[in-house]
Design an enzyme around this catalytic site. Structure first.
Site, PDB file in Angstrom:
ATOM      1  N   ASP A   1      22.661 -10.592  21.386  1.00 34.99           N
ATOM      2  CA  ASP A   1      22.810 -12.013  21.043  1.00 34.99           C
ATOM      3  C   ASP A   1      21.505 -12.782  21.285  1.00 34.99           C
ATOM      4  OD1 ASP A   1      24.236 -14.184  20.111  1.00 34.99           O
ATOM      5  OD2 ASP A   1      24.991 -14.750  22.093  1.00 34.99           O
TER       6      ASP A   1
ATOM      7  N   ASN B   1      31.836 -13.148  12.506  1.00 38.99           N
ATOM      8  CA  ASN B   1      30.526 -13.573  11.995  1.00 38.99           C
ATOM      9  C   ASN B   1      30.536 -13.928  10.504  1.00 38.99           C
ATOM     10  OD1 ASN B   1      28.705 -11.402  14.278  1.00 38.99           O
ATOM     11  ND2 ASN B   1      29.018 -13.597  14.436  1.00 38.99           N
ATOM     12  N   TRP B   2      31.662 -13.614   9.798  1.00 40.52           N
ATOM     13  CA  TRP B   2      31.778 -14.026   8.385  1.00 40.52           C
ATOM     14  C   TRP B   2      31.811 -15.546   8.262  1.00 40.52           C
ATOM     15  CZ3 TRP B   2      30.837 -10.251   5.129  1.00 40.52           C
ATOM     16  CH2 TRP B   2      31.202  -8.954   5.459  1.00 40.52           C
TER      17      TRP B   2
HETATM   18  C1  IPE Z   1      28.533 -11.760  19.292  1.00 43.08           C
HETATM   19  O1  IPE Z   1      27.645 -12.801  19.143  1.00 43.08           O
HETATM   20  C2  IPE Z   1      28.495 -10.873  18.086  1.00 43.08           C
HETATM   21  C3  IPE Z   1      27.283 -10.090  17.916  1.00 43.08           C
HETATM   22  C4  IPE Z   1      26.271 -10.026  18.749  1.00 43.08           C
HETATM   23  C5  IPE Z   1      27.238  -9.291  16.719  1.00 43.08           C
HETATM   24  P1  IPE Z   1      28.099 -14.229  18.565  1.00 43.08           P
HETATM   25  O2  IPE Z   1      26.876 -15.063  18.562  1.00 43.08           O
HETATM   26  O3  IPE Z   1      28.798 -14.048  17.295  1.00 43.08           O
HETATM   27  O4  IPE Z   1      29.141 -14.720  19.671  1.00 43.08           O
HETATM   28  P2  IPE Z   1      29.640 -16.179  20.024  1.00 43.08           P
HETATM   29  O5  IPE Z   1      29.956 -16.856  18.743  1.00 43.08           O
HETATM   30  O6  IPE Z   1      28.526 -16.851  20.765  1.00 43.08           O
HETATM   31  O7  IPE Z   1      30.822 -15.964  20.904  1.00 43.08           O
HETATM   32  C1  IPE Z   2      23.246 -12.235  17.387  1.00 39.52           C
HETATM   33  O1  IPE Z   2      22.397 -13.336  17.372  1.00 39.52           O
HETATM   34  C2  IPE Z   2      23.307 -11.532  16.067  1.00 39.52           C
HETATM   35  C3  IPE Z   2      24.576 -11.674  15.360  1.00 39.52           C
HETATM   36  C4  IPE Z   2      25.625 -12.298  15.789  1.00 39.52           C
HETATM   37  C5  IPE Z   2      24.663 -11.064  14.036  1.00 39.52           C
HETATM   38  P1  IPE Z   2      22.923 -14.764  16.914  1.00 39.52           P
HETATM   39  O2  IPE Z   2      22.675 -14.898  15.465  1.00 39.52           O
HETATM   40  O3  IPE Z   2      24.305 -14.998  17.361  1.00 39.52           O
HETATM   41  O4  IPE Z   2      21.916 -15.703  17.717  1.00 39.52           O
HETATM   42  P2  IPE Z   2      22.270 -17.075  18.427  1.00 39.52           P
HETATM   43  O5  IPE Z   2      23.368 -16.788  19.404  1.00 39.52           O
HETATM   44  O6  IPE Z   2      22.688 -18.024  17.372  1.00 39.52           O
HETATM   45  O7  IPE Z   2      20.991 -17.446  19.107  1.00 39.52           O
HETATM   46 MG    MG Z   3      25.116 -15.761  19.072  1.00 40.82          MG
END
Ligand code: IPE
Ligand code: IPE
Ligand code: MG
Length: 250
Positions: free
Chosen positions: A26, A74-75
């Protein structure tokens, strides 16, 4: 004479390399924003970090590495970010597959990856087939993965099998064990993660490995995923080694 940097395999206090490391990668978006770059640039930088961490884990003798690449939630992100994430993944697999195969790494995908863009699905299928016979580190990519979906699917599978076998409701109830549920998960046959690392400073699971995390050690770091490197991984392993795993005992 052995020098003092040699690892003493008879010493139970010697640092242990976790057998199964899981990572919630993340912080890509925030990494990019801090640099005034688009979020997709963060995902690209994140792939570079992943490439290094896979190599390091394989060299260290980690048996299973599971990374959270894309969640069922994530969708909800803007279409162009979702498209960008999958494009970067296809590029990574194409570029790295040969090296992964040479390192005897076996790629597996956890999650419902039929639902991902066609190009990404094809590239994953290819990667799976190319590394199927490898017996080195198992590299699990959690793609369109959600812990609750995984558990729900496992129950559907168990129920369908019981129905096919003509089990009575009582026989069905009696047949349900933790082992049976575990064997219906996408991680069937794999040990549970010893430690789950989450980068990016948040302290939550975000629907990752809900069934498998029962006794995992959680390690959080503020480092954004693109900045996660060998030094930080070693610090996490050190922290893991400082924990006392009791599994409910004393
Ligand atoms: C968790 O990260 C999913 C991945 C790292 C693929 P998110 O950024 O989606 O999680 P939330 O929304 O902060 O809980
Ligand atoms: C994790 O990084 C990757 C995915 C969830 C695909 P993020 O895209 O969630 O990064 P932040 O949390 O917005 O910084
Ligand atoms: Mg994130």
């Amino acid at each position: 004479m052995a020098n003092n940097t040699d690892v003493n395999i008879n010493d139970e206090n010697a640092p242990q390399v976790p057998k199964h490391i899981a990572i919630i990668m993340d912080g890509n978006g925030r990494w990019a924003r801090r640099r005034g770059m688009p979020r997709v640039a963060g995902h690209n930088a994140g792939m570079k970090a992943l490439k290094e961490i896979v190599r390091i884990c394989s060299d260290m003798g980690v048996k299973y590495l599971t990374v959270y690449a894309f969640s069922t939630e994530n969708w909800k992100r803007p279409q162009d970010e979702v498209t960008g994430i999958f494009k970067i993944m296809v590029y990574y697999i194409q570029k790295e597959l040969r090296e992964l195969a040479e390192k005897n790494v076996r790629i597996r995908v956890l999650g419902n990856w039929d639902a991902i863009p066609e190009e990404a699905e094809k590239s994953m299928e290819h990667a799976l087939a190319e590394t199927e016979k490898n017996d080195g580190m198992v590299f699990n990519i959690a793609l369109n993965y959600g812990g609750r979906t995984e558990i729900t699917d496992a129950f559907r599978k168990i129920a369908a099998e019981a129905a096919a076998e003509g089990k009575s409701p009582e026989e069905f109830a009696d047949s349900i064990t933790e082992e049976l549920i575990g064997s219906a998960m996408t991680t069937a046959g794999m040990p549970d993660p010893d430690m789950i690392i989450r980068t990016g400073g948040e302290m939550r699971l975000s629907n990752f490995l809900l069934w498998q995390c029962a006794y995992s050690e959680f390690i959080y770091t503020d480092v954004f995923w693109p900045d996660f490197d060998e030094k930080e991984l070693k610090r996490c392993i050190e922290e893991f080694n400082s924990r006392h795993r009791r599994y409910g005992g004393l």
